[in-house]
Motif scaffolding. Structure first.
Motif, short mmCIF file in Angstrom:
data_model
loop_
_atom_site.label_atom_id
_atom_site.label_comp_id
_atom_site.label_asym_id
_atom_site.label_seq_id
_atom_site.Cartn_x
_atom_site.Cartn_y
_atom_site.Cartn_z
N LYS A 299 0.85 -1.20 0.00
CA LYS A 299 0.00 0.00 0.00
C LYS A 299 0.89 1.25 0.00
CE LYS A 299 -4.35 -1.85 1.57
NZ LYS A 299 -5.56 -1.65 2.38
N ASP A 300 1.25 1.64 -1.19
CA ASP A 300 2.08 2.84 -1.40
C ASP A 300 1.13 4.04 -1.46
OD1 ASP A 300 3.53 4.96 -2.48
OD2 ASP A 300 4.80 3.62 -3.67
N GLU A 301 1.07 4.79 -0.39
CA GLU A 301 0.10 5.88 -0.29
C GLU A 301 0.34 6.96 -1.34
OE1 GLU A 301 -0.26 7.44 3.63
OE2 GLU A 301 -0.64 5.48 4.55
N ALA A 302 1.59 7.23 -1.62
CA ALA A 302 1.90 8.26 -2.63
C ALA A 302 1.40 7.83 -3.99
CB ALA A 302 3.40 8.53 -2.66
N ALA A 303 1.62 6.54 -4.33
CA ALA A 303 1.16 6.02 -5.62
C ALA A 303 -0.37 6.02 -5.68
CB ALA A 303 1.70 4.62 -5.85
N PHE A 304 -1.01 5.73 -4.54
CA PHE A 304 -2.47 5.73 -4.50
C PHE A 304 -3.02 7.14 -4.70
CE2 PHE A 304 -6.51 6.03 -2.14
CZ PHE A 304 -7.23 5.05 -2.81
N ASP A 305 -2.41 8.10 -4.02
CA ASP A 305 -2.85 9.49 -4.18
C ASP A 305 -2.68 9.94 -5.63
OD1 ASP A 305 -3.46 9.59 -1.52
OD2 ASP A 305 -1.59 10.57 -0.92
N PRO A 626 -4.62 -6.23 -8.04
CA PRO A 626 -4.56 -7.68 -7.87
C PRO A 626 -4.79 -8.41 -9.19
CG PRO A 626 -6.67 -6.86 -7.12
CD PRO A 626 -5.85 -5.65 -7.46
N ALA A 627 -4.13 -9.55 -9.37
CA ALA A 627 -4.43 -10.43 -10.50
C ALA A 627 -5.71 -11.21 -10.17
CB ALA A 627 -3.27 -11.38 -10.74
N ILE A 628 -6.27 -11.90 -11.16
CA ILE A 628 -7.53 -12.64 -10.96
C ILE A 628 -7.41 -13.66 -9.84
CG2 ILE A 628 -9.12 -14.29 -12.03
CD1 ILE A 628 -9.64 -11.54 -13.04
N ASN A 629 -6.24 -14.31 -9.70
CA ASN A 629 -6.11 -15.33 -8.65
C ASN A 629 -5.94 -14.72 -7.26
OD1 ASN A 629 -3.49 -14.42 -8.87
ND2 ASN A 629 -2.59 -16.42 -9.37
N GLN A 630 -6.03 -13.40 -7.17
CA GLN A 630 -5.99 -12.71 -5.87
C GLN A 630 -7.31 -12.00 -5.58
OE1 GLN A 630 -2.34 -10.50 -7.12
NE2 GLN A 630 -1.51 -11.13 -5.15
N ILE A 649 -4.42 -16.40 -3.29
CA ILE A 649 -3.20 -15.81 -2.75
C ILE A 649 -3.53 -14.45 -2.14
CG2 ILE A 649 -0.93 -14.87 -3.38
CD1 ILE A 649 -0.96 -17.85 -3.41
N GLY A 650 -2.90 -14.14 -1.05
CA GLY A 650 -3.13 -12.86 -0.41
C GLY A 650 -2.63 -11.70 -1.25
N TYR A 651 -3.22 -10.53 -1.00
CA TYR A 651 -2.84 -9.33 -1.74
C TYR A 651 -2.73 -8.18 -0.75
CZ TYR A 651 -3.14 -5.36 -4.92
OH TYR A 651 -2.89 -4.18 -5.59
N ASN A 652 -1.62 -7.44 -0.82
CA ASN A 652 -1.35 -6.41 0.17
C ASN A 652 -1.43 -4.98 -0.37
OD1 ASN A 652 -0.76 -8.36 2.21
ND2 ASN A 652 1.23 -8.71 1.24
N GLY A 653 -1.89 -4.85 -1.60
CA GLY A 653 -1.96 -3.52 -2.20
C GLY A 653 -3.38 -2.97 -2.24
N TYR A 654 -3.56 -1.96 -3.09
CA TYR A 654 -4.87 -1.35 -3.28
C TYR A 654 -5.63 -2.06 -4.40
CZ TYR A 654 -3.08 2.54 -0.48
OH TYR A 654 -2.56 3.32 0.54
N GLU A 655 -6.96 -1.92 -4.35
CA GLU A 655 -7.82 -2.48 -5.39
C GLU A 655 -8.60 -1.34 -6.04
OE1 GLU A 655 -10.21 -5.80 -4.18
OE2 GLU A 655 -8.78 -6.40 -2.64
N LEU A 656 -9.25 -1.68 -7.17
CA LEU A 656 -10.07 -0.68 -7.87
C LEU A 656 -11.14 -0.14 -6.94
CD1 LEU A 656 -10.60 0.70 -10.62
CD2 LEU A 656 -12.17 -1.18 -11.14
N ASN A 657 -11.65 -0.99 -6.06
CA ASN A 657 -12.68 -0.56 -5.11
C ASN A 657 -12.18 0.55 -4.19
OD1 ASN A 657 -15.34 -0.89 -3.93
ND2 ASN A 657 -14.27 -1.73 -2.16
#
Length: 828
Positions: A299-305, A626-630, A649-657
């Protein structure tokens, strides 16, 4: 077939007349042991433990067919004796290595040995060589093999590769005394087992197939194992995550088998993919292309912003169809709220094709699916390279040919040795690109109801017919009288003398005559051979059910509108049931949910494609996704089924939602939108957690739900255009992938190692100046690229194939929509 009633162990059950007893029992949750038999395949009678008593006679349940009023007993004292002896024989010389065998814990030999109570051994024979074989993605251990032939049967009846067969084992003959001492079926099974082992049909030790791995999947023991899985995990340690394959539009049910990576790494890792092989077959991409997750996302906040700012700045969202229905719903909601253009060229083409088809069909969607194709006995395919566009469409075609005694017609410009090798009852027509309309007109001409077809179309079809006089040579037998000298005994003198006698015999004679026949110009246009109609008439005998499969070559064709209307006319005015093959994972879902645009605006946010700001499930963009398998969500398959998939598989980043919520939407999880998918186009207001994902014992698919085929108002215009004689000249290239590759996600996986480049057939290479590995420049009116030559024995002829799975190759730059293009190719 009609419904009948039979009695199994005192229970009356309904089944179809002619159904195998084993299938009838399974459909009614009655257990009959069986090792060699596979549902949807032909019986082999290799194991013989499915013995039952039918109307007082001992038969094999996998091969005996149900008759009305039949009385079946699944076990008797003699049957139990036979079954135990059979399992005892299977255990003769079987290695005692269960502790390290990859199949241990889910081994049918273990299960049935315990079930039959085998606790002693009465038989023995000298052991044979047990050298194992490395067949690339497969490992074969003949020492563990029980020669049930499931692998051979699956390869032949389900997949169509026909790569495996039984070969001589080289063992000593059984002791002759055993024949008298042993139960009859146990001895017969052992005698066959002792003589045979599994080998390759090409006579070498190098496996050449489409590498689907289905043979290893159906293996009941540890004889055939996926090489990547060997000695990596015990079966009982793995947690099975039910999901839907995210690679092509088949939407195959599978499970990701996961556990922690190591003692030091508690994160889950996918160890293998499994499938319900009695009911669905996976391709190599589905089976081996599983580790494409975006593993390093944070979760890179700068990239998300920056992403949120990009969405606020953008006027366009461009994306591919490797997304879930819920994500597609979010994109459409964003369009409605913020006025974005939604750009997805392949889904837009399919959407337009469906809309034009609907104007004649009166329904939003095509009427059939691949499950029906399996049991259809005459199939036509137009506009799809089946083995790569949708492998399960090829499996359905093959299953029809082998098990349903079907026949088929395959129209395509690229010669395909895999399709041609499916059997004698498949007719392949290698026509020129841009002649797909001629193929559909031919189908209308041959199979359309001329009494119901619009009169102008009937008139147009008639214009292709004329009479011509041809010389036909046939062989007849002519009676010929000849005089011969025979020796006979004179009855008066008793002496032998020579006598002339007349004898007649039938002598073959060739006779030529002129006959007037129908000359169908469509056959000439398509390049069909002179015996096309003769072979077709032969193949059509006793065919009662018909299916037409059409594919992605049609959707971006210059005359796609006309092709869509022709397809609708075939479905409406012939016996053919229609299946359309969507191009990518969720093309059908996207085309139903999103209002798509043709052109991008000034600033584009892109999802798994190129743009000014890139969201990427591959981990190579400005913000990870996330990829489809996440992901949790749903995918809409070629069978018009909305299938659930779960995160393996777990995913630790942001999603479209997360981005949507930052822009004013409000949902805890993206699957909160599952219940909101648009019912106006056939989706149901059903929550994600209520969606099932399994098969019943009778093969009934209980996965998600099937889209409602919504009625559409027609405009009463059933006109179609005359097709032109336009053809691509000179060197022709085709935009398609090799076996086991679909997208950049399959390219990312560990176990799929197909080369990227310019694919040429062995036939083309042998007649040209090119060699594998040469660096060549390919140039069309649309663009140019440079790549290496790759030899591909899964294609034939002179058309060169360029793949789409490699983003770095950027093959699309050479094409102007249509999948074929004229090109020049020269060495660099």
């Amino acid at each position: 077939m009609s419904k009948i009633t039979i009695n199994i162990d005192g229970k009356e059950v309904q089944t179809q007349e002619g159904e195998f007893l084993l299938n009838a029992a399974r459909a009614n949750d009655i257990f009959i042991p069986a090792i060699c038999y596979l549902t949807r395949c032909s019986p082999t009678l290799a194991c013989r433990i499915c013995l039952v008593e039918a109307d007082g006679k001992q038969v094999y349940a996998c091969n005996a067919k149900a008759k009305d009023g039949m009385n079946i007993t699944t076990t008797t004292e003699n049957i139990e004796k036979e079954r135990r002896a059979i399992m005892e024989v299977y255990d003769v010389n079987h290695p005692l290595q269960c502790g390290v065998c990859d199949q241990s814990g889910e081994c049918e030999l273990q299960n049935y040995t315990l079930l039959m109570g085998v606790d002693s051994q009465n038989y023995a024979i000298k052991d044979v060589d047990r050298s194992s074989h490395d067949w690339g993605h497969l490992h074969y251990d003949p020492g563990l093999c029980i020669v049930c032939e499931r692998c051979v049967t699956a390869c032949k009846d389900m997949i169509g590769d026909n790569s495996l067969k039984t070969i001589p084992r080289g063992a000593d003959a059984l002791n002759a005394d055993y024949k008298a001492e042993m139960p009859k079926d146990a001895y017969a099974m052992w005698n066959k087992l002792n003589k045979s082992v599994i080998g390759l049909t090409n006579g070498t030790d190098v496996l050449d197939c489409t590498s689907c791995g289905e043979c290893a999947s159906v293996c009941p023991v540890g004889a055939l194992v996926d090489t990547h899985f060997m000695y990596t995990s015990n079966a009982w340690e793995l947690n099975q995550i039910p999901a839907t394959c995210g690679h092509c539009s088949a939407g195959c049910q599978l499970s990701y088998d996961v556990k922690h990576g190591s003692i030091d790494n508690p994160e889950d890792k996918i160890y293998r993919v499994m499938n319900e092989w009695n009911y669905v077959s996976l391709c190599g991409a589905g089976r081996y292309g599983f580790d494409y997750q975006n593993a390093d996302a944070t979760k890179d906040e700068a990239a998300f912003d920056a992403a949120v700012a990009a969405f606020k700045k953008a006027d366009t969202i461009a994306f591919t169809s490797t997304i879930t229905n819920e994500e597609a719903y979010l994109l459409q909601a964003m369009k409605e709220k913020f006025g974005y253009k939604l750009v997805n060229s392949e889904a837009k083409a399919f959407q337009t094709f469906l809309n034009e088809y609907s104007k004649i069909s009166g329904t939003k969607l095509y009427g059939s699916d691949l499950e029906k194709v399996h049991t259809t006995n005459f199939i036509v395919s137009v506009g799809s390279a089946l083995k790569t566009d949708n492998p399960n469409a090829r499996y359905a075609l093959n299953n029809s040919l082998t098990v349903s005694k079907g026949a088929g017609l395959y129209f395509h410009p690229v010669k395909d040795p895999i399709i041609e090798g499916l059997g004698k009852s498949i007719m392949t027509v290698t026509h020129a690109p841009l002649q797909e309309e001629a193929a559909l007109y031919l189908v209308l001409d041959l199979f359309g109801d001329k009494e119901k077809l619009p009169k102008d179309i009937v008139k147009y079809l008639a214009s292709f017919h004329s009479e011509k006089t041809v010389t036909v040579t046939e062989t007849i037998k002519e009676k010929v009288i000849e005089k011969v000298i025979e020796k006979k005994v004179n009855e008066e003198t008793g002496e032998e003398e020579e006598v002339e006698v007349e004898k007649s015999k039938m002598v073959p004679k060739k006779v030529s005559k002129e006959v007037v026949v129908d000359n169908n110009k469509l056959l000439e246009i398509l390049g069909a051979d002179d015996k096309f109609m003769e072979t077709l008439e032969k193949n059509l005998k006793k065919k009662e059910t018909f299916a037409l499969m059409v594919g992605p070559d049609l959707y971006k064709h210059p005359n796609a509108r006309n092709l869509a209307r022709l397809v609708a006319l075939v479905e409406k005015y012939s016996k053919f049931e229609l299946v359309m093959i969507p191009a990518l994972t969720n093309t059908l879902g996207v085309s139903l949910i999103c209002e798509l645009d043709d052109e991008r605006g000034d600033y584009t946010v892109a999802y798994n494609t190129d743009g000014d700001f890139v969201l990427s499930g591959l981990g190579d963009g400005d913000l990870d996704m996330p990829a489809i398998n996440q992901q949790e969500g749903t995918l809409t398959s070629i069978n018009k089924r909305v299938n659930p998939t779960n995160a393996a598989i777990g995913y630790n980043g942001y999603e479209l939602n997360d981005i949507a919520n930052a822009l004013g939407f409000d949902a805890k999880n993206v699957i909160d939108y599952t219940v909101k998918l648009p019912t106006t186009v056939g989706f149901k207001a059903q929550a994600f957690d209520t969606l099932p994902n399994h098969y019943e014992n009778d093969g009934t698919e209980v996965r998600g739900y099937v889209l409602e085929n919504v009625a559409v108002t027609t405009d009463d215009d059933e006109s179609v255009e005359k097709f032109s004689d336009d053809k691509l000249e000179d060197c022709i290239i085709y935009l398609a992938n090799p076996v086991r590759q679909f997208t950049a996600f399959t390219q990312k996986t560990t176990n799929l190692d197909e080369k990227s480049g310019v694919y040429m057939s062995e036939e083309y290479l042998s007649s040209s100046d090119f060699n594998e590995g040469d660096r060549v420049k390919v140039k069309t009116a649309s663009g140019e690229l440079t790549a290496n030559v790759v030899s591909d024995n899964k294609i034939a002829g002179s058309i060169v194939v360029l793949p789409t799975f490699d983003k770095n190759l950027n093959s699309e730059v050479l094409f102007d929509g249509y999948r074929f293009s004229a090109a020049s190719i020269e060495k660099v």
